[in-house]
Scaffold this active site. Structure first.
Site, short mmCIF file in Angstrom:
data_model
loop_
_atom_site.label_atom_id
_atom_site.label_comp_id
_atom_site.label_asym_id
_atom_site.label_seq_id
_atom_site.Cartn_x
_atom_site.Cartn_y
_atom_site.Cartn_z
CD GLU A 34 -1.40 -6.12 5.15
OE1 GLU A 34 -1.12 -6.43 3.97
OE2 GLU A 34 -1.56 -4.94 5.53
CG HIS B 93 -3.68 -3.50 3.06
ND1 HIS B 93 -2.74 -3.01 3.94
CD2 HIS B 93 -4.29 -2.42 2.53
CE1 HIS B 93 -2.80 -1.70 3.95
NE2 HIS B 93 -3.72 -1.30 3.11
CB CYS C 255 -1.01 -0.03 1.14
SG CYS C 255 -2.48 0.93 0.73
N1 GLN Z 1 -1.94 6.76 2.57
C1 GLN Z 1 -2.08 5.97 1.39
C2 GLN Z 1 -3.42 6.16 0.72
O1 GLN Z 1 -4.36 6.60 1.31
C3 GLN Z 1 -1.83 4.51 1.67
C4 GLN Z 1 -2.79 3.89 2.66
C5 GLN Z 1 -2.29 2.59 3.24
O2 GLN Z 1 -1.10 2.31 3.27
N2 GLN Z 1 -3.18 1.78 3.76
O3 GLN Z 1 -3.57 5.87 -0.45
#
Ligand code: GLN
Length: 535
Positions: free
Chosen positions: A507, A505, A379
Site C-alpha cells: 500500500e 506493505h 503484514c
Molecule cells: N506485528 C507484526 C510484526 O511485527 C506485523 C507488523 C505489521 O503488520 N506491520 O511482525
C-alpha cells in the site's frame, strides 16, 4: 532554490498535507522539480512508536524511515520518493543538537533555541544532506499556529524569509466557519490567525481558506485587505468529493500562478493535468460498486489510510467504485462472520501489532479460505493467514505468532534472529524496501509481470521456515522470497481464486497515476466475485 512553507491556523485537520501535495503536483506539471517535507513539532523522534489513534497510520519510506501519513499523500500525488530527510520532528532536531554539543562541536558555547535549534531546523529545511537539487522545496509545518511546540519552527521560517528575500513564500491555511444561527461565514478566526503569524514576524504571502460553503468575492476581498494579502493570493478550498479534486480546484483559482508571481518567476501557460483529469473522469464514470472489507482493529479512518487509498486507486482503474466496509476483528466471532460478510466481495486483512483483534483476523482468514472469497493479507494480516492455515489445515491447534504467544510449540511466525537482541522499540524493526524474488508461474509473478521486485517492510516477526515444506505440501505455497536472506515474503493458495498475502506493505507504493499491481489484481478478483455472487 525556492522555499515554500505551508502552515495552518485556527484548527487542526484542515488538510495541509493535501494542499502541500497539490502545490507540489501543480509545480511539477509546470516542469519544476520539487520535494515535499514535513516538520512535526512533537518530541517523538519519529511517529513509529505512536498509537495510530494519535496521528493515524505510520507511513514508511523506501529508506526505512517511519513517518507521518502526510508523506503518503506527497508520494501518491506527485510520484516522488521521499526519504528520511523528508520527515523531521522536534525530537530529531534536539537529538542532533545535543549530539553535537556532546561531541564538543559548539566550542564551549551556551546552547540555545535561538540560534542552535533554529540553525539545525534551517539546515534541514535547506536539505543540506540531500545530494539532489530541487527547484522548489515545500515544507509543511505540523500542528497549528499558536502552539508552543511550533515556535522554533516559525522562528526558523522568519529567518529564512529574511535571509532569502524573494525566494521564500509562506502559504497559510485557515478555517472560515459558517455560523448557522447567524446565517453567515466568519472571517475573524482567520484574521486572528494571521495576526498571530505577524506577531512572530511572518507575513503570510498566500492564504488558503478552508470552508464548507462557497465564499463570495466580498469575503475574499475582506480577508485580503484585513490580512495584508493580495486579492489574487487568497484562494478557497471548499469541501470536495475527494482529496484528488484539490489540485484541479487550486489550479482553477490560480494558486500555482500566485506562488510563481510572488517569487518573481514567469507564469506562462496553465498545464492541462491530462492524466490527472482522466483519473477523475474515470472515477466519476464508475457507478457500479464493489464492497471490499478491511478487517482490522482501528475504527479510525486514518489508521489504514494507504490501504484505503490503494483500494480507491485500484477501483478507479477497474472502473468500479470501491465501497470500503470496516470490520472490527476485535469483535468478530465464528458466529457472526457470515452476517458481517453479507455483500462483501473481497477482504483485506490488515497490518497491526499486539494481541488485540488477532483471533478475529484468524476467524476472517478461515471464513475467506473456506468460502473462496478474494483475500489479501498484509503484514500482520499475512501472519494471521499463516497461523489460521497451521491451526485448521496442518492441525496445530496451538499454532501462533511468537509475538502473541511466546511459549507456543508451533511458532509458525517467529521473531527474526537479528531482532532478538534488540531492546529499544523505536526504529528497530525491519524497515524500508527490500528485494523480493517471485516464483515463476505464481499469481504474484503474473500480477507483477516480472521476477524481481522491491517492497517496503515494517515488522519484527517472520514466517518460520522450519514449517515451509509442510505448508507447501498442504497447499499454501511461498511465491516470493527475499533472495539474500531466504525470508518468506508472499504466500498463496493456488487452489483458490485469489488468496494471497504479503509480509511487506504494498500500500505504500500505490499512487494516483500508478496503482499498485497487487491491489489492481485483487480488486479485479473482488469485482468478478461480486458479479457472480453479490449482484
Ligand atoms: N506485528 C507484526 C510484526 O511485527 C506485523 C507488523 C505489521 O503488520 N506491520 O511482525
Amino acid at each position: 532554490m525556492k522555499y515554500l512553507f505551508v502552515t495552518g491556523g485556527v484548527v487542526s485537520s484542515l488538510g495541509k498535507g493535501i494542499i502541500s501535495s497539490s502545490i507540489g503536483k501543480l509545480l511539477q506539471a509546470r516542469g519544476y522539480s520539487i520535494t515535499i517535507q514535513k516538520f512535526d513539532p512533537y518530541i517523538n523522534i519519529d511517529p513509529g512508536t505512536l498509537n495510530p489513534y494519535e496521528h493515524g497510520e505510520c507511513y514508511v519510506t523506501e529508506d526505512g524511515m517511519e513517518t507521518d501519513l502526510d508523506l503518503g499523500h506527497y508520494e501518491r500525488f506527485t510520484n516522488i520518493r521521499t526519504t528520511r530527510g523528508n520527515s523531521i520532528t522536534t525530537g530529531r532536531i534536539y537529538r542532533a543538537v545535543i549530539d553535537k554539543e556532546r561531541r564538543g562541536d559548539y566550542l564551549g558555547k551556551t546552547i540555545q533555541v535561538v540560534p542552535h535549534i533554529t540553525d539545525e531546523i534551517k539546515r534541514r529545511i535547506r536539505r543540506e544532506d540531500d545530494p539532489n537539487k530541487y527547484d522548489f522545496i515545500i515544507t509543511e509545518i505540523g500542528g497549528t499556529i499558536g502552539d508552543i511546540e511550533s515556535m522554533p519552527f516559525l522562528e526558523a521560517i522568519r529567518q529564512m524569509k529574511w535571509e532569502n528575500q524573494g525566494d521564500v513564500a509562506c502559504i497559510h491555511l485557515t478555517y472560515v466557519p459558517y455560523l448557522k444561527a447567524a446565517g453567515e461565514v466568519k472571517t475573524k478566526p482567520t484574521q486572528h490567525s494571521v495576526k498571530e503569524m505577524q506577531g512572530v514576524g511572518i507575513q503570510p504571502d498566500i492564504l488558503v481558506l478552508r470552508t464548507e460553503t462557497h465564499l463570495n468575492s466580498d469575503i475574499i476581498h475582506k480577508v485580503a485587505s484585513f490580512c495584508n494579502v493580495d486579492r489574487d493570493c487568497v484562494v478557497q478550498s471548499e469541501d470536495m468529493p475527494s482529496i484528488y479534486e484539490v489540485p484541479v480546484a487550486m489550479q482553477e483559482q490560480g494558486l500555482d500562478a500566485a506562488i510563481l508571481r510572488k517569487l518573481g518567476m514567469p507564469v506562462g501557460e496553465t498545464p492541462q493535468l491530462e492524466n490527472w483529469r482522466d483519473f477523475l473522469k474515470r472515477r466519476d464514470a464508475a457507478v457500479e460498486t464493489v464492497k471490499i472489507a478491511i478487517a482490522g482493529k482501528y475504527e479510525l479512518q486514518d489508521a489504514y489510510k494507504s490501504i484505503r487509498e490503494s483500494l480507491h486507486h485500484a477501483g478507479v482503474y477497474n472502473d468500479r467504485k470501491v465501497d470500503i466496509q470496516f470490520i472490527n476483528t476485535e469483535f468478530l466471532t465464528p458466529d457472526d462472520v457470515e452476517e458481517k460478510m453479507k455483500g462483501v466481495s473481497g477482504v483485506v486483512i490488515c497490518p497491526g501489532f499486539g494481541q488485540r483483534g488477532t483471533e478475529g483476523k484468524i476467524v476472517m482468514a478461515e471464513y475467506c479460505r473456506t468460502h473462496d472469497i478474494p483475500t489479501f493479507g498484509i503484514c500482520y494480516g499475512m501472519q494471521m493467514i499463516v497461523v489460521e492455515f497451521a491451526r485448521n489445515v496442518l492441525g496445530y491447534k496451538d499454532a501462533n505468532s511468537a509475538e502473541i504467544d511466546p511459549e507456543t510449540k508451533h511458532n509458525v511466525i517467529d521473531i527474526m534472529e537479528e531482532q532478538k537482541a534488540i531492546t529499544q522499540m523505536g526504529g528497530t524493526m525491519r524497515l524500508g524496501a527490500y528485494p523480493c524474488r517471485l516464483r515463476e508461474g505464481s499469481k504474484a509473478y503474473e500480477v507483477y509481470g516480472k521476477a524481481d521486485i522491491r517492497e517496503r517492510h515494517r515488522h519484527r516477526y517472520e514466517f518460520n521456515n522450519a514449517y515451509l515444506e509442510e505448508f507447501e505440501k498442504a497447499g499454501m505455497v511461498c511465491t516470493g522470497k527475499n533472495p539474500d536472506a531466504d525470508l518468506v515474503e508472499i504466500v498463496e493458495i493456488p487452489a483458490l481464486k485469489w488468496y494471497l498475502a504479503a509480509q511487506f506493505h504494498p500500500e505504500y507504493q500505490s499512487t494516483v497515476l500508478h496503482p499498485h499491481p497487487l491491489f489492481m489484481s485483487f480488486t479485479k478478483a473482488a469485482i468478478e466475485y461480486n458479479d457472480e455472487h453479490n449482484r
